[in-house]
Design a protein around this motif. Structure first.
Motif, mmCIF file in Angstrom:
data_model
loop_
_atom_site.group_PDB
_atom_site.id
_atom_site.type_symbol
_atom_site.label_atom_id
_atom_site.label_comp_id
_atom_site.label_asym_id
_atom_site.label_seq_id
_atom_site.Cartn_x
_atom_site.Cartn_y
_atom_site.Cartn_z
ATOM 1 N N VAL A 190 0.867 -1.169 0.000
ATOM 2 C CA VAL A 190 0.000 0.000 0.000
ATOM 3 C C VAL A 190 0.909 1.226 0.000
ATOM 4 N N CYS A 191 0.566 2.222 -0.796
ATOM 5 C CA CYS A 191 1.373 3.430 -0.929
ATOM 6 C C CYS A 191 1.274 4.278 0.338
ATOM 7 N N SER A 192 2.414 4.790 0.751
ATOM 8 C CA SER A 192 2.465 5.641 1.942
ATOM 9 C C SER A 192 1.972 7.053 1.653
ATOM 10 N N SER A 193 1.839 7.397 0.373
ATOM 11 C CA SER A 193 1.425 8.745 0.004
ATOM 12 C C SER A 193 -0.034 8.791 -0.467
ATOM 13 N N CYS A 194 -0.339 8.046 -1.545
ATOM 14 C CA CYS A 194 -1.693 8.107 -2.095
ATOM 15 C C CYS A 194 -2.642 7.088 -1.462
ATOM 16 N N GLY A 195 -2.102 6.135 -0.697
ATOM 17 C CA GLY A 195 -2.925 5.165 0.007
ATOM 18 C C GLY A 195 -3.447 4.024 -0.838
ATOM 19 N N GLU A 196 -3.074 3.980 -2.123
ATOM 20 C CA GLU A 196 -3.571 2.936 -3.022
ATOM 21 C C GLU A 196 -2.824 1.625 -2.816
ATOM 22 N N PRO A 197 -3.542 0.506 -2.814
ATOM 23 C CA PRO A 197 -2.866 -0.790 -2.771
ATOM 24 C C PRO A 197 -2.344 -1.138 -4.166
ATOM 25 N N PHE A 198 -1.266 -1.897 -4.211
ATOM 26 C CA PHE A 198 -0.725 -2.338 -5.499
ATOM 27 C C PHE A 198 0.116 -3.582 -5.303
ATOM 28 N N ASP A 199 0.286 -4.313 -6.387
ATOM 29 C CA ASP A 199 1.156 -5.486 -6.384
ATOM 30 C C ASP A 199 2.588 -5.048 -6.648
ATOM 31 N N TYR A 200 3.517 -5.746 -6.035
ATOM 32 C CA TYR A 200 4.952 -5.556 -6.248
ATOM 33 C C TYR A 200 5.495 -6.905 -6.710
ATOM 34 N N PHE A 201 6.083 -6.924 -7.899
ATOM 35 C CA PHE A 201 6.657 -8.142 -8.437
ATOM 36 C C PHE A 201 7.954 -8.402 -7.688
ATOM 37 N N LYS A 202 7.948 -9.409 -6.812
ATOM 38 C CA LYS A 202 9.094 -9.670 -5.936
ATOM 39 C C LYS A 202 10.339 -10.019 -6.741
ATOM 40 N N ARG A 203 11.456 -9.570 -6.253
ATOM 41 C CA ARG A 203 12.733 -9.841 -6.899
ATOM 42 C C ARG A 203 13.244 -11.209 -6.442
ATOM 43 N N PHE A 204 13.587 -12.041 -7.415
ATOM 44 C CA PHE A 204 14.238 -13.311 -7.112
ATOM 45 C C PHE A 204 14.960 -13.810 -8.312
#
Length: 151
Positions: free
Chosen positions: A137-151
């Protein structure tokens, strides 16, 4: 082995990922090679992880694309060696992820909100819409989003 004509590679490379339909399998980096061996097109792909549920669909979509292009002699090879890494996602693929609202792979401390580009989002779940993504979740706009994990 002889490399196939670029147009055959482009047919295969244009197949989209069923879980992230803005990415092609070439953008995602799972398309390893497209070659002609003894008159047969051999496509080699690597799954993003061994249990990826989309692989069977990707194989079916590759087969359909080849058949639509008039290629009926083909083989699809799935290899796990070397294992796929997020480093194989192309720069264009990373741009497409952001445009689709998914933060591309980077160190978790460097993730930016794909909507407003704010730093410092908070992870709310280790797994997002798929196992290869986390929910943030964004600390600024508050929108949730997916983060493609690094591996």
């Amino acid at each position: 082995m002889v490399k196939v004509a670029p147009d055959v590679r482009s047919v295969v490379a244009s197949v989209v990922d069923p879980e992230i339909p803005v990415l092609t399998i070439a953008d995602l980096g799972i398309l390893r090679s497209v070659e002609t061996v003894a008159g047969k097109v051999v496509v080699t792909i690597t799954p993003t992880y061994s249990g990826c549920p989309a692989m069977r669909q990707i194989e079916d979509d590759i087969a359909s694309a080849l058949l639509r292009a008039g290629i009926d002699s083909y083989e699809i090879v799935v290899t796990h060696n070397p294992p796929w890494t997020t480093d194989w996602i192309t720069e264009e693929g990373s741009r497409k992820l952001v445009g689709f609202g998914i933060a591309p792979p980077t160190a978790a401390s460097e993730v930016l909100c794909p909507r407003c580009e704010a730093a410092g989002p908070r992870m709310i779940a280790r797994f997002g819409s798929t196992a290869c993504k986390a929910l943030m979740v964004c600390s600024s706009c508050g929108e949730p989003f997916d983060y493609f994990k690094r591996f």
